[in-house]
Design a protein around this motif. Structure first.
Motif, PDB file in Angstrom:
ATOM      1  N   GLY A 169       0.825  -1.212   0.000  1.00 20.18           N
ATOM      2  CA  GLY A 169       0.000   0.000   0.000  1.00 20.18           C
ATOM      3  C   GLY A 169       0.857   1.259   0.000  1.00 20.18           C
ATOM      4  N   PHE A 170       1.949   1.214   0.765  1.00 19.75           N
ATOM      5  CA  PHE A 170       2.885   2.341   0.831  1.00 19.75           C
ATOM      6  C   PHE A 170       3.449   2.632  -0.558  1.00 19.75           C
ATOM      7  CE2 PHE A 170       7.202   3.922   1.169  1.00 19.75           C
ATOM      8  CZ  PHE A 170       7.209   4.786   2.254  1.00 19.75           C
ATOM      9  N   VAL A 171       3.869   1.578  -1.261  1.00 19.96           N
ATOM     10  CA  VAL A 171       4.466   1.757  -2.595  1.00 19.96           C
ATOM     11  C   VAL A 171       3.449   2.403  -3.534  1.00 19.96           C
ATOM     12  CG1 VAL A 171       5.305   0.519  -4.640  1.00 19.96           C
ATOM     13  CG2 VAL A 171       6.178  -0.067  -2.368  1.00 19.96           C
ATOM     14  N   GLN A 194       0.909   4.306  -2.740  1.00 19.39           N
ATOM     15  CA  GLN A 194       0.693   5.709  -2.368  1.00 19.39           C
ATOM     16  C   GLN A 194       1.871   6.578  -2.800  1.00 19.39           C
ATOM     17  OE1 GLN A 194      -0.418   6.025   1.822  1.00 19.39           O
ATOM     18  NE2 GLN A 194      -2.562   5.622   1.311  1.00 19.39           N
ATOM     19  N   GLU A 195       3.102   6.104  -2.545  1.00 20.43           N
ATOM     20  CA  GLU A 195       4.272   6.929  -2.898  1.00 20.43           C
ATOM     21  C   GLU A 195       4.372   7.130  -4.408  1.00 20.43           C
ATOM     22  OE1 GLU A 195       5.670   8.673  -0.908  1.00 20.43           O
ATOM     23  OE2 GLU A 195       5.905   7.730   1.032  1.00 20.43           O
ATOM     24  N   ALA A 196       4.019   6.101  -5.180  1.00 23.64           N
ATOM     25  CA  ALA A 196       4.057   6.244  -6.645  1.00 23.64           C
ATOM     26  C   ALA A 196       3.068   7.322  -7.082  1.00 23.64           C
ATOM     27  CB  ALA A 196       3.735   4.911  -7.308  1.00 23.64           C
ATOM     28  N   VAL A 207      13.797   9.566   6.421  1.00 24.02           N
ATOM     29  CA  VAL A 207      13.131  10.593   5.594  1.00 24.02           C
ATOM     30  C   VAL A 207      11.623  10.576   5.871  1.00 24.02           C
ATOM     31  CG1 VAL A 207      12.600  11.310   3.235  1.00 24.02           C
ATOM     32  CG2 VAL A 207      14.905  10.530   3.795  1.00 24.02           C
ATOM     33  N   GLU A 208      11.063   9.392   6.058  1.00 25.08           N
ATOM     34  CA  GLU A 208       9.621   9.295   6.315  1.00 25.08           C
ATOM     35  C   GLU A 208       9.231   9.909   7.661  1.00 25.08           C
ATOM     36  OE1 GLU A 208       6.638   7.729   4.689  1.00 25.08           O
ATOM     37  OE2 GLU A 208       7.913   8.505   3.100  1.00 25.08           O
ATOM     38  N   HIS A 209      10.172   9.977   8.587  1.00 30.02           N
ATOM     39  CA  HIS A 209       9.883  10.683   9.838  1.00 30.02           C
ATOM     40  C   HIS A 209       9.624  12.161   9.519  1.00 30.02           C
ATOM     41  CE1 HIS A 209       9.863  11.858  13.975  1.00 30.02           C
ATOM     42  NE2 HIS A 209      10.970  12.568  13.878  1.00 30.02           N
ATOM     43  N   PHE A 210      10.444  12.728   8.641  1.00 36.45           N
ATOM     44  CA  PHE A 210      10.236  14.130   8.243  1.00 36.45           C
ATOM     45  C   PHE A 210       8.934  14.295   7.465  1.00 36.45           C
ATOM     46  CE2 PHE A 210      14.874  14.293   8.837  1.00 36.45           C
ATOM     47  CZ  PHE A 210      14.947  15.412   9.648  1.00 36.45           C
ATOM     48  N   THR A 211       8.641  13.375   6.549  1.00 36.06           N
ATOM     49  CA  THR A 211       7.428  13.562   5.737  1.00 36.06           C
ATOM     50  C   THR A 211       6.187  13.505   6.624  1.00 36.06           C
ATOM     51  OG1 THR A 211       7.271  11.219   5.129  1.00 36.06           O
ATOM     52  CG2 THR A 211       8.491  12.658   3.626  1.00 36.06           C
ATOM     53  N   CYS A 212       6.229  12.692   7.676  1.00 34.37           N
ATOM     54  CA  CYS A 212       5.090  12.645   8.606  1.00 34.37           C
ATOM     55  C   CYS A 212       4.965  13.967   9.371  1.00 34.37           C
ATOM     56  CB  CYS A 212       5.262  11.475   9.573  1.00 34.37           C
ATOM     57  SG  CYS A 212       4.000  11.443  10.857  1.00 34.37           S
ATOM     58  N   GLU A 241      -1.660  11.557   3.576  1.00 35.99           N
ATOM     59  CA  GLU A 241      -1.268  10.160   3.326  1.00 35.99           C
ATOM     60  C   GLU A 241       0.074   9.839   4.002  1.00 35.99           C
ATOM     61  OE1 GLU A 241      -1.560   8.876  -0.758  1.00 35.99           O
ATOM     62  OE2 GLU A 241      -3.753   8.869  -0.655  1.00 35.99           O
ATOM     63  N   GLU A 242       0.946  10.856   4.145  1.00 36.79           N
ATOM     64  CA  GLU A 242       2.198  10.622   4.873  1.00 36.79           C
ATOM     65  C   GLU A 242       1.907  10.270   6.333  1.00 36.79           C
ATOM     66  OE1 GLU A 242       5.178  10.268   3.636  1.00 36.79           O
ATOM     67  OE2 GLU A 242       4.427  10.716   1.641  1.00 36.79           O
ATOM     68  N   VAL A 243       0.941  10.966   6.920  1.00 35.00           N
ATOM     69  CA  VAL A 243       0.562  10.639   8.306  1.00 35.00           C
ATOM     70  C   VAL A 243      -0.125   9.265   8.329  1.00 35.00           C
ATOM     71  CG1 VAL A 243      -0.856  11.344  10.283  1.00 35.00           C
ATOM     72  CG2 VAL A 243       0.375  13.074   8.947  1.00 35.00           C
ATOM     73  N   GLU A 244      -0.950   9.000   7.321  1.00 37.71           N
ATOM     74  CA  GLU A 244      -1.671   7.722   7.270  1.00 37.71           C
ATOM     75  C   GLU A 244      -0.705   6.528   7.236  1.00 37.71           C
ATOM     76  OE1 GLU A 244      -3.740   6.941   3.599  1.00 37.71           O
ATOM     77  OE2 GLU A 244      -5.296   5.768   4.583  1.00 37.71           O
ATOM     78  N   HIS A 245       0.397   6.648   6.465  1.00 37.97           N
ATOM     79  CA  HIS A 245       1.309   5.485   6.365  1.00 37.97           C
ATOM     80  C   HIS A 245       2.605   5.702   7.162  1.00 37.97           C
ATOM     81  CE1 HIS A 245       3.094   7.148   2.301  1.00 37.97           C
ATOM     82  NE2 HIS A 245       3.948   7.401   3.261  1.00 37.97           N
ATOM     83  N   ARG A 246       2.513   6.506   8.221  1.00 37.39           N
ATOM     84  CA  ARG A 246       3.702   6.919   8.978  1.00 37.39           C
ATOM     85  C   ARG A 246       4.489   5.751   9.579  1.00 37.39           C
ATOM     86  NH1 ARG A 246       0.025   9.176  14.043  1.00 37.39           N
ATOM     87  NH2 ARG A 246      -1.120   7.223  14.255  1.00 37.39           N
TER      88      ARG A 246
HETATM   89 FE   LIG Z   1       5.679   8.526   2.701  1.00 36.57          FE
END
Ligand SMILES: [Fe+2]
Ligand SMILES: [Fe+2]
Length: 297
Positions: free
Chosen positions: A71-73, A75-77, A142-147, A176-181
């Motif tokens: 699901g993450f892949v 969303q990121e795409a 990096v995902e910590h920052f995006t969240c 979505e960044e918070v959703e898949h944090r």
């Molecule tokens: Fe993300």
């Protein structure tokens, strides 16, 4: 593993930037440009996330985490495609050429951080499991920052008067960044990432992101007569943060410090209810849901 009660869903959003001005935050050219850096950095960066995670997927033994990674892949795409869709109809249309920056960025992701940066030889092949773990660790940082940034953009009221199309792109993405944090951290731990690696990759990710934001910002500001001669990125960030036109530097600094706590887990970051509420009301997400829904007879 991840705590969210639902499957991560790819929302096939589309944005029409026809009426979006270059300075989409009214009278705030610097804030507009700093947030526009995302259109330059994210298409290459998030497609790289997808390539690394597709490589890591066979290592995931937990069914739930496997679904989350898939699901993450997706969303990121979609994030990468959405930001890429702003380049020509928005930035180029306004006379900003992103290629002085994006050409260098492709070297970073396609040559340096690719599967075989040393060439496809025996040494490179034997280092593959180690190299994959390092890249997954870097993505987790990096995902910590995006969240953290995503939580800010969906929570702040200081941008409510900005261009609604661009704001919806950034808020849909942020939500979505918070959703898949939790996914990136959980994957990192699942494939053997240690706390020490987490610390190491935050020490790499933080200056790397500052460098990328600063370089992308300069590329755009130099081409805009209104912002040709402006202070550096950190000074601008400090002043815009004080006016809530960016996340405050102190808040981001505290978020970095939390990443070093032994008890750190991303489930403590961001507000998932605010994120899901935004996704339920995002104009682009609603259009995508309507297009996806079967047409009743
Ligand atoms: Fe993300
Ligand atoms: Fe993203």
């Amino acid at each position: 593993m991840s705590e969210h009660p639902h499957r991560l869903e790819q929302r096939k959003v589309r944005f029409d930037f026809e009426g979006t001005p270059l300075h989409w935050v009214p009278n705030e050219p610097e804030a507009s440009h700093i947030m526009n850096t995302l259109h330059l950095i994210l298409p290459a960066g998030e497609f790289w996330f997808c390539r690394v995670y597709n490589k890591a997927l066979p290592l995931v033994r937990d069914v739930r985490l496997r679904e989350d990674v898939q699901g993450f892949v997706k969303q990121e795409a979609q994030h990468a495609r959405a930001h890429d869709s702003a380049l020509t109809p928005y930035l180029v249309r306004h006379g900003i050429d992103p290629t002085p920056f994006t050409d260098k960025l492709h070297w970073l992701f396609d040559q340096l951080l690719c599967d075989h940066p040393l060439g496809d030889n025996a040494v490179s092949r034997s280092l593959q499991p180690w190299w994959l773990r390092q890249r997954v660790g870097l993505i987790a940082a990096v995902e910590h920052f995006t969240c953290v940034l995503g939580d800010w953009i969906i929570s702040t009221r200081s941008l409510d008067h900005a261009d609604p199309v661009m704001l919806d792109l950034l808020r849909w993405h942020g939500a979505e960044e918070v959703e898949h944090r939790c996914v990136a951290h959980d994957l990192h731990v699942h494939i053997g990432g240690s706390m020490l690696m987490r610390w190491l990759y935050m020490l790499i990710a933080a200056p790397l992101l500052i460098f990328l934001f600063s370089s992308a910002m300069k590329t755009m500001m130099r081409q805009d007569p209104v912002t040709r001669y402006r202070p550096g990125f950190l000074r601008l960030w400090y002043h815009l943060g004080k006016r809530d036109l960016m996340p405050r530097m102190g808040d981001v600094g505290r978020a970095v410090a939390r990443y070093f706590l032994p008890s750190y887990h991303p489930r403590g970051e961001g507000d998932i209810q605010v994120a899901l509420a935004y996704l339920a009301n995002s104009p682009a997400a609603r259009r995508a849901a309507a297009e996806k829904a079967p047409i009743s007879a």
